[in-house]
Design an enzyme around this catalytic site. Sequence first.
Site, PDB file in Angstrom:
ATOM      1  N   LYS A  38       9.319 -12.532   5.238  1.00  0.00           N
ATOM      2  CA  LYS A  38       8.280 -12.866   6.215  1.00  0.00           C
ATOM      3  C   LYS A  38       8.113 -11.776   7.262  1.00  0.00           C
ATOM      4  CE  LYS A  38       5.279 -15.702   8.059  1.00  0.00           C
ATOM      5  NZ  LYS A  38       3.973 -15.698   7.346  1.00  0.00           N
TER       6      LYS A  38
ATOM      7  N   ARG B 177      13.467 -14.877   6.353  1.00  0.00           N
ATOM      8  CA  ARG B 177      13.429 -13.456   6.713  1.00  0.00           C
ATOM      9  C   ARG B 177      14.044 -12.587   5.620  1.00  0.00           C
ATOM     10  NH1 ARG B 177      13.036 -12.652  12.511  1.00  0.00           N
ATOM     11  NH2 ARG B 177      13.819 -10.579  12.156  1.00  0.00           N
TER      12      ARG B 177
ATOM     13  N   TRP C  63      18.567  -9.107   3.464  1.00  0.00           N
ATOM     14  CA  TRP C  63      17.510  -8.613   2.576  1.00  0.00           C
ATOM     15  C   TRP C  63      17.823  -7.127   2.443  1.00  0.00           C
ATOM     16  CZ3 TRP C  63      13.298  -5.210   2.549  1.00  0.00           C
ATOM     17  CH2 TRP C  63      12.305  -5.469   1.596  1.00  0.00           C
TER      18      TRP C  63
ATOM     19  N   GLU D  23      -7.780  -9.969   0.145  1.00  0.00           N
ATOM     20  CA  GLU D  23      -6.802 -10.966   0.595  1.00  0.00           C
ATOM     21  C   GLU D  23      -6.611 -12.051  -0.485  1.00  0.00           C
ATOM     22  OE1 GLU D  23      -4.507 -11.481   2.488  1.00  0.00           O
ATOM     23  OE2 GLU D  23      -4.346 -13.614   2.883  1.00  0.00           O
TER      24      GLU D  23
ATOM     25  N   LYS E 200      -3.001 -12.870  -2.043  1.00  0.00           N
ATOM     26  CA  LYS E 200      -2.409 -14.212  -2.003  1.00  0.00           C
ATOM     27  C   LYS E 200      -1.977 -14.641  -3.391  1.00  0.00           C
ATOM     28  CE  LYS E 200      -1.660 -14.717   1.115  1.00  0.00           C
ATOM     29  NZ  LYS E 200      -1.730 -14.178   2.448  1.00  0.00           N
TER      30      LYS E 200
ATOM     31  N   ASN F  17      21.070  -6.368  11.920  1.00  0.00           N
ATOM     32  CA  ASN F  17      19.723  -6.336  11.344  1.00  0.00           C
ATOM     33  C   ASN F  17      19.142  -4.980  11.735  1.00  0.00           C
ATOM     34  OD1 ASN F  17      17.210  -6.961  10.380  1.00  0.00           O
ATOM     35  ND2 ASN F  17      16.658  -8.314  12.087  1.00  0.00           N
ATOM     36  N   GLY F  18      18.643  -4.215  10.763  1.00  0.00           N
ATOM     37  CA  GLY F  18      18.085  -2.896  11.083  1.00  0.00           C
ATOM     38  C   GLY F  18      18.684  -1.825  10.195  1.00  0.00           C
TER      39      GLY F  18
ATOM     40  N   CYS G 191      16.405  -9.062   7.734  1.00  0.00           N
ATOM     41  CA  CYS G 191      17.620  -9.874   7.736  1.00  0.00           C
ATOM     42  C   CYS G 191      17.548 -10.815   8.928  1.00  0.00           C
ATOM     43  CB  CYS G 191      18.850  -8.993   7.870  1.00  0.00           C
ATOM     44  SG  CYS G 191      18.938  -7.712   6.624  1.00  0.00           S
TER      45      CYS G 191
ATOM     46  N   GLU H  31       1.058 -12.443  -4.793  1.00  0.00           N
ATOM     47  CA  GLU H  31       2.379 -12.574  -4.170  1.00  0.00           C
ATOM     48  C   GLU H  31       3.045 -13.910  -4.460  1.00  0.00           C
ATOM     49  OE1 GLU H  31       2.462 -12.124   0.105  1.00  0.00           O
ATOM     50  OE2 GLU H  31       0.603 -13.231   0.324  1.00  0.00           O
TER      51      GLU H  31
ATOM     52  N   HIS I 107     -17.253   1.722 -11.614  1.00  0.00           N
ATOM     53  CA  HIS I 107     -16.577   3.015 -11.472  1.00  0.00           C
ATOM     54  C   HIS I 107     -15.143   2.955 -11.997  1.00  0.00           C
ATOM     55  CE1 HIS I 107     -20.015   4.556  -9.322  1.00  0.00           C
ATOM     56  NE2 HIS I 107     -20.012   3.441  -8.605  1.00  0.00           N
TER      57      HIS I 107
HETATM   58  C1  F6R Z   1       1.117 -11.584   2.932  1.00  0.00           C
HETATM   59  C2  F6R Z   1       1.859 -11.361   4.164  1.00  0.00           C
HETATM   60  C3  F6R Z   1       2.210  -9.967   4.522  1.00  0.00           C
HETATM   61  C4  F6R Z   1       2.066  -9.756   6.035  1.00  0.00           C
HETATM   62  C5  F6R Z   1       2.535  -8.352   6.433  1.00  0.00           C
HETATM   63  C6  F6R Z   1       2.333  -8.081   7.909  1.00  0.00           C
HETATM   64  O1  F6R Z   1       0.812 -12.934   2.753  1.00  0.00           O
HETATM   65  O2  F6R Z   1       2.186 -12.277   4.855  1.00  0.00           O
HETATM   66  O3  F6R Z   1       1.437  -9.046   3.828  1.00  0.00           O
HETATM   67  O4  F6R Z   1       0.729  -9.948   6.385  1.00  0.00           O
HETATM   68  O5  F6R Z   1       3.880  -8.200   6.114  1.00  0.00           O
HETATM   69  O6  F6R Z   1       3.034  -8.991   8.678  1.00  0.00           O
HETATM   70  P1  F6R Z   1       2.698  -9.209  10.203  1.00  0.00           P
HETATM   71  O7  F6R Z   1       1.332  -9.799  10.290  1.00  0.00           O
HETATM   72  O8  F6R Z   1       3.755 -10.148  10.681  1.00  0.00           O
HETATM   73  O9  F6R Z   1       2.752  -7.877  10.865  1.00  0.00           O
END
Ligand code: F6R
Length: 609
Positions: free
Chosen positions: A604, A27, A74, A482, A486, A100-101, A2, A489, A505
């Site tokens: 994020k 966020r 969120w 990765e 990408k 937030n929390g 949040c 998501e 496998h």
């Molecule tokens: C995917 C993405 C997330 C972050 C993960 C960790 O594109 O951005 O998987 O990598 O939430 O976030 P940080 O690096 O901020 O700890």
Amino acid sequence: MCGIVGYVGNRNATPILIESLERLDYRGYDSAGIAVIDGCEVSLYKTAGSVGKLRQMIDLNKNGGCTGIGHTRWATHGKPSRENSHPHMGDKGIIAVVHNGIIENYEELKEELIGRGHVFSSETDTEVIPHLIEENYGGDLERAVALTLERLRGSYAIAVMCKDEPDKLVATTKDMPLVLGIGNGENYLASDVPAMLKFTNKVSYMCDEEIAVITSSSICIKNGSGGSVDKKIETVTWDAKAAEKAGYEHFMLKEIHEQPHAIRETLSGRISELEAEIKLKEIGLTERQINSISRVIITACGTSYYAAVLGRYLIEKIARIPAEAMVSSELRYGELVLDENTLVIAITQSGETADTIAALKEAKSHACHTMAIANVVGSGITRHTNNVLYTRAGLEICVAATKSFTSQIVALHLLALQMGRVRGTITPSQSKQIITQLRKLPGQVMEILEKSRGIEKVAVKYAANEHYFFIGRGINYPIAMEGALKLKEISYIHAEGYPAGELKHGPLALLTAGVPVVAISTYDNTYDKMLSNIKETKARGADVIAIADESDTNIEKYVDDVLRIPDTHEMLKPVLSAIVLQLLAYYTARHLGCEVDRPRNLAKSVTVE
Ligand code: F6R
């Protein structure tokens, strides 16, 4: 997850709060709300949905008061709805709170408060806070907040205002980010710097259990034992424009294009003149300590975890120390055998990821050496270790990580090289070879970006598929994972990243005609094995897209499409391949009309467990 904001000054608070929230809504964005003190009334505006929707509900020109708080939510406790959105108020309507929390003991507190006649209007954990503050309020908001904190268990960043003390905000935090912004005759607070960058670049980061009393002309902070705290004011060098899209259609594309700069910055000042040595004073390890390390664990979540997996290969290969990568949520409860000769490295873009911070704390409790590779200066993780290697990727707004990932890989190279040189596992000439190629990386990234059109064509060609596979071996395996992350998501296509040798496998069962398989098949000691895997998948009718070296004239024979990267040292190829895969995901999502920068259900900063 949040986002919270606050303003106290002499201007109309409402448009300032809305604008600040708009800069924070990456966020979390399932609901939003603000509360403003208007004379002797608290005006409350809340809605399920985005801050944009909230903006439409409010007459921004009507001066509703000069003190206010706001929130983007969120959901953790209670579904996204108007009732559950913040700010929350107590029964008497004098206290408003954004939080937030997670309040872990909210159920018992709620029961107790209901027993004393309180009426609740939401399903949230947060709502116990204004009820408790109201009970504790006897004319002194700061004291009422302090008394309330004694009852709360869990993590929180809280901003509170009171109808009877209209010219002040009280804020406090525990295990959550909270930043104070210092203006001219006005002050701000927010869970993240970008929220207030348009209004001020002078900031102060709050620490656990501090309580700040904020008015238009002063900010007084006390620590958990009631003593005054003199805070350092820092000047943030990002300007508000850096937080905007600079002409790109999406933040993601802008951030992909910022990678030459991010990599250059991450290298800057860390490579010695002689080009054979690395200078990373910030890792806080003496040569003796580097020599005594017997095990390295790299921990992170999501994309940062894939950097960790790659880091594991680099540290083993270059510094010859047994290394492993662990997802932070596994490490924190893993009951691992750790000791003072173990180095635990936490990687995090935001520096706020709850599991990553908890994993680092766990490592500390075993007396391990700890360090972080982080992007956000002064973020939460930096309060848990003094040894922080910053990636210098700059502000990353798109939920999907791009430039932070490649900067993390570059930082891991520097770290592995420094450790390798100290331990004598890499010669000056080998080190110099990698460093020379590291210096060339930004230019090579530019070459890839200039050829994005070709990547876009391939993305569009396969965008209608429901499934995608990504395969690679060795240091290309984390890049395959990765690449899959990408794509899934931001485009919502189901994608799997696999070590190529594992195909037979299990996953081969899913490889039917027309399923695209991205094979990261750059030259290294597994190249021939990758070719065999490509043939295996082609035999099942799959369409293969190879990521290959510029100089590879052989690969076309075996695959349907080739996306090329400039020739470089084999250990640096993952950086370039990752960028190709970022663009592949981006153009796929864009073609499908997805909301690239804000994928559904994701945020994020994952500041809750
Ligand atoms: C995917 C993405 C997330 C972050 C993960 C960790 O594109 O951005 O998987 O990598 O939430 O976030 P940080 O690096 O901020 O700890």
